[in-house]
Scaffold this motif. Structure first.
Motif, PDB file in Angstrom:
ATOM      1  N   LEU A  52       0.667  -1.391   0.297  1.00  0.00           N
ATOM      2  CA  LEU A  52      -0.185  -0.120   0.082  1.00  0.00           C
ATOM      3  C   LEU A  52       0.860   1.241   0.204  1.00  0.00           C
ATOM      4  O   LEU A  52       0.659   2.160  -0.708  1.00  0.00           O
ATOM      5  CB  LEU A  52      -0.991   0.067   1.103  1.00  0.00           C
ATOM      6  CG  LEU A  52      -2.020  -1.151   0.991  1.00  0.00           C
ATOM      7  CD1 LEU A  52      -2.724  -1.292   2.635  1.00  0.00           C
ATOM      8  CD2 LEU A  52      -3.271  -0.582   0.469  1.00  0.00           C
ATOM      9  N   ASP A  53       1.959   1.245   0.842  1.00  0.00           N
ATOM     10  CA  ASP A  53       2.773   2.363   1.081  1.00  0.00           C
ATOM     11  C   ASP A  53       3.538   2.738  -0.415  1.00  0.00           C
ATOM     12  O   ASP A  53       3.481   3.733  -0.789  1.00  0.00           O
ATOM     13  CB  ASP A  53       3.834   2.110   2.140  1.00  0.00           C
ATOM     14  CG  ASP A  53       4.714   3.304   2.102  1.00  0.00           C
ATOM     15  OD1 ASP A  53       4.136   4.439   2.580  1.00  0.00           O
ATOM     16  OD2 ASP A  53       5.855   3.599   1.871  1.00  0.00           O
ATOM     17  N   ALA A  54       3.847   1.776  -1.085  1.00  0.00           N
ATOM     18  CA  ALA A  54       4.413   1.689  -2.430  1.00  0.00           C
ATOM     19  C   ALA A  54       3.432   2.167  -3.536  1.00  0.00           C
ATOM     20  O   ALA A  54       3.737   2.929  -4.518  1.00  0.00           O
ATOM     21  CB  ALA A  54       4.968   0.476  -3.055  1.00  0.00           C
ATOM     22  N   ALA A  55       2.310   1.970  -3.436  1.00  0.00           N
ATOM     23  CA  ALA A  55       1.246   2.471  -4.185  1.00  0.00           C
ATOM     24  C   ALA A  55       0.555   3.894  -3.842  1.00  0.00           C
ATOM     25  O   ALA A  55      -0.228   4.658  -4.484  1.00  0.00           O
ATOM     26  CB  ALA A  55      -0.003   1.681  -4.086  1.00  0.00           C
ATOM     27  N   GLY A  56       1.366   4.560  -2.560  1.00  0.00           N
ATOM     28  CA  GLY A  56       0.908   5.918  -2.380  1.00  0.00           C
ATOM     29  C   GLY A  56      -0.216   6.002  -1.247  1.00  0.00           C
ATOM     30  O   GLY A  56      -1.174   6.994  -1.285  1.00  0.00           O
ATOM     31  N   LEU A  57      -0.400   4.852  -0.636  1.00  0.00           N
ATOM     32  CA  LEU A  57      -1.827   4.637   0.321  1.00  0.00           C
ATOM     33  C   LEU A  57      -0.962   4.371   1.673  1.00  0.00           C
ATOM     34  O   LEU A  57      -0.355   3.265   1.849  1.00  0.00           O
ATOM     35  CB  LEU A  57      -2.703   3.564  -0.101  1.00  0.00           C
ATOM     36  CG  LEU A  57      -3.301   3.959  -1.449  1.00  0.00           C
ATOM     37  CD1 LEU A  57      -4.282   2.625  -1.986  1.00  0.00           C
ATOM     38  CD2 LEU A  57      -4.480   4.886  -1.278  1.00  0.00           C
ATOM     39  N   ARG A  58      -1.249   5.158   2.573  1.00  0.00           N
ATOM     40  CA  ARG A  58      -0.500   5.009   3.977  1.00  0.00           C
ATOM     41  C   ARG A  58      -1.653   4.501   5.011  1.00  0.00           C
ATOM     42  O   ARG A  58      -2.665   4.999   5.138  1.00  0.00           O
ATOM     43  CB  ARG A  58      -0.037   6.382   4.430  1.00  0.00           C
ATOM     44  CG  ARG A  58       0.674   6.307   5.696  1.00  0.00           C
ATOM     45  CD  ARG A  58       1.270   7.662   6.092  1.00  0.00           C
ATOM     46  NE  ARG A  58       0.356   8.759   5.794  1.00  0.00           N
ATOM     47  CZ  ARG A  58      -0.561   9.118   6.869  1.00  0.00           C
ATOM     48  NH1 ARG A  58      -0.317   9.020   7.888  1.00  0.00           N
ATOM     49  NH2 ARG A  58      -1.045  10.281   6.555  1.00  0.00           N
ATOM     50  N   VAL A  59      -1.020   3.422   5.616  1.00  0.00           N
ATOM     51  CA  VAL A  59      -1.982   2.802   6.664  1.00  0.00           C
ATOM     52  C   VAL A  59      -1.751   3.603   7.877  1.00  0.00           C
ATOM     53  O   VAL A  59      -0.787   3.936   8.457  1.00  0.00           O
ATOM     54  CB  VAL A  59      -1.469   1.171   7.090  1.00  0.00           C
ATOM     55  CG1 VAL A  59      -2.144   0.827   8.268  1.00  0.00           C
ATOM     56  CG2 VAL A  59      -1.489   0.350   5.715  1.00  0.00           C
ATOM     57  N   THR A  60      -2.994   4.044   8.423  1.00  0.00           N
ATOM     58  CA  THR A  60      -3.063   4.828   9.562  1.00  0.00           C
ATOM     59  C   THR A  60      -3.785   4.184  10.831  1.00  0.00           C
ATOM     60  O   THR A  60      -3.391   4.896  11.813  1.00  0.00           O
ATOM     61  CB  THR A  60      -4.145   6.045   9.226  1.00  0.00           C
ATOM     62  OG1 THR A  60      -5.277   5.731   8.867  1.00  0.00           O
ATOM     63  CG2 THR A  60      -3.359   6.963   8.003  1.00  0.00           C
ATOM     64  N   ALA A  61      -4.241   3.086  10.539  1.00  0.00           N
ATOM     65  CA  ALA A  61      -4.876   2.502  11.853  1.00  0.00           C
ATOM     66  C   ALA A  61      -5.081   0.866  11.486  1.00  0.00           C
ATOM     67  O   ALA A  61      -5.373   0.485  10.366  1.00  0.00           O
ATOM     68  CB  ALA A  61      -6.164   2.827  12.214  1.00  0.00           C
ATOM     69  N   ARG A  62      -4.839   0.031  12.076  1.00  0.00           N
ATOM     70  CA  ARG A  62      -5.094  -1.231  12.245  1.00  0.00           C
ATOM     71  C   ARG A  62      -6.302  -1.675  13.269  1.00  0.00           C
ATOM     72  O   ARG A  62      -6.132  -1.619  14.656  1.00  0.00           O
ATOM     73  CB  ARG A  62      -4.200  -2.156  12.400  1.00  0.00           C
ATOM     74  CG  ARG A  62      -2.895  -2.055  11.623  1.00  0.00           C
ATOM     75  CD  ARG A  62      -1.668  -2.615  11.924  1.00  0.00           C
ATOM     76  NE  ARG A  62      -1.954  -4.031  12.584  1.00  0.00           N
ATOM     77  CZ  ARG A  62      -1.432  -5.099  11.972  1.00  0.00           C
ATOM     78  NH1 ARG A  62      -1.204  -5.057  10.632  1.00  0.00           N
ATOM     79  NH2 ARG A  62      -1.644  -6.218  12.485  1.00  0.00           N
ATOM     80  N   HIS A  63      -7.639  -2.430  12.896  1.00  0.00           N
ATOM     81  CA  HIS A  63      -8.556  -2.490  13.874  1.00  0.00           C
ATOM     82  C   HIS A  63      -8.826  -4.042  14.000  1.00  0.00           C
ATOM     83  O   HIS A  63      -9.116  -4.682  12.761  1.00  0.00           O
ATOM     84  CB  HIS A  63      -9.807  -2.006  13.294  1.00  0.00           C
ATOM     85  CG  HIS A  63      -9.786  -0.414  13.073  1.00  0.00           C
ATOM     86  ND1 HIS A  63      -9.646   0.753  14.286  1.00  0.00           N
ATOM     87  CD2 HIS A  63      -9.661   0.451  11.864  1.00  0.00           C
ATOM     88  CE1 HIS A  63      -9.417   1.491  13.474  1.00  0.00           C
ATOM     89  NE2 HIS A  63      -9.476   1.618  12.325  1.00  0.00           N
ATOM     90  N   PRO A  64      -8.466  -4.712  14.945  1.00  0.00           N
ATOM     91  CA  PRO A  64      -8.735  -6.298  14.974  1.00  0.00           C
ATOM     92  C   PRO A  64     -10.070  -6.502  14.836  1.00  0.00           C
ATOM     93  O   PRO A  64     -11.092  -5.714  15.459  1.00  0.00           O
ATOM     94  CB  PRO A  64      -8.170  -6.531  16.449  1.00  0.00           C
ATOM     95  CG  PRO A  64      -7.208  -5.447  16.741  1.00  0.00           C
ATOM     96  CD  PRO A  64      -7.615  -4.285  16.236  1.00  0.00           C
TER      97      PRO A  64
END
Length: 305
Positions: free
Chosen positions: A274-286
């Motif tokens: 995702l980061d390589a595609a220009g999308l940044r992970v801001t949260a992870r919800h179990p």
């Protein structure tokens, strides 16, 4: 010489056992309508039934109807996605929408939805459900789009794009890169992308299986569904096989095996892609899966541009 005469001529030179063996092989080829082969316990089930067990892709028209039956009461990740959807100003894009497991709750929330899927039968089922639900829901609109989630092009931008049911695992790495590029292109500047992902590779070191028995229906008849999930982390694959036994008046009248195989990719690997595609992970919800304590973990990744 026509094909029937040619076939008869070929058969004339064969023994009875050879001819019966060829007939069984031909019957088996007609029954198997998918290139995906069952693995583990599902493969042993196929050995028991032999050519008498039709094998179909879980995303075939008949498989789509089965998928709708076994997922209709599955509410995992729905609550978390609805929470994220509240307050969205624009329409929501539901990728790999299937028969509407997320589309219908989003519509009930008052959100306009564009529901995209590559399976025509899935969209037909969703259309029927929307029509049946129409008398009770008003205001929100749903647009059905038949398309590939790796190559779609729509005339809208979205405040929220969702890809549920760990459907990202349907794709290999190059296809995921194309998907993420399309998502980024369609995401509004302040929009969010939600996708559910498994952490199989972070938890499993050798092939494992989970087997569940589900009840449901097949048209007017009752049905038993034996679901076999076979995870092979070394091969990087996860196979799902479902043996459907149609029951009428207490007797099994039909057996069918539906199979699919997806890719295993951890949430950590997805974060890098995702980061390589220009999308940044801001949260992870179990997410709660409802399975036993040793069941694979599932997380909802929240991403922005």
């Amino acid at each position: 010489m026509n094909s029937a005469t040619n076939s008869a001529a070929k058969s004339a030179g064969k023994s009875g056992n050879e001819q019966r063996g060829e007939e069984r092989r031909e019957e088996r080829e007609r029954a198997v309508t998918t290139a995906v082969q069952p693995t583990g316990t599902a493969a042993r089930i196929l050995e028991v039934f032999g050519e008498h067990l039709p094998v179909r892709d879980i995303y075939s028209p008949e498989g789509s109807r089965l998928y709708d039956v076994i997922t209709r009461d599955d509410h995992s990740e729905v609550r978390e996605i609805l929470r994220a959807a509240r307050g969205c100003a624009g329409p929501v894009l539901d990728l790999a929408c299937g028969s509407g497991r997320l589309t219908l709750p989003l519509r009930a929330l008052g959100q306009d939805v564009v529901a995209l899927d590559s399976a025509p039968e899935m969209l037909r089922i969703l259309g029927e459900r929307l029509a049946a639900d129409g008398a009770r829901r008003s205001g929100a609109e749903v647009r059905l789009v038949e398309g590939d989630m790796t190559s779609f092009s729509l005339d809208l931008s979205f405040d929220l794009v969702v890809l549920g049911a760990t459907s990202v695992t349907l794709l290999d790495a190059p296809s995921r890169a194309r998907l993420f590029a399309r998502v980024r292109e369609h995401l509004a500047p302040t929009g969010r992308f939600l996708l559910s992902a498994t952490d199989h590779l972070e938890r499993a070191a050798r092939p494992t299986e989970r087997i569940r028995l589900l009840t449901g229906e097949n048209g007017p008849d009752q049905a038993l569904h034996l679901m076999v999930e076979h995870l092979d982390p070394l091969a990087g694959t996860r196979s799902i096989s479902i043996l459907r036994q149609t029951v009428r008046a207490g007797e099994v009248v039909a057996n069918e095996l539906f199979v699919s195989r997806v890719h295993t990719v951890s949430s950590a690997e997805l974060s890098d892609e995702l980061d390589a595609a220009g999308l940044r992970v801001t949260a992870r919800h179990p997410l709660a899966t409802g399975g036993p304590g040793d069941a694979p973990g599932v997380v909802l990744l929240e991403c922005v541009r």
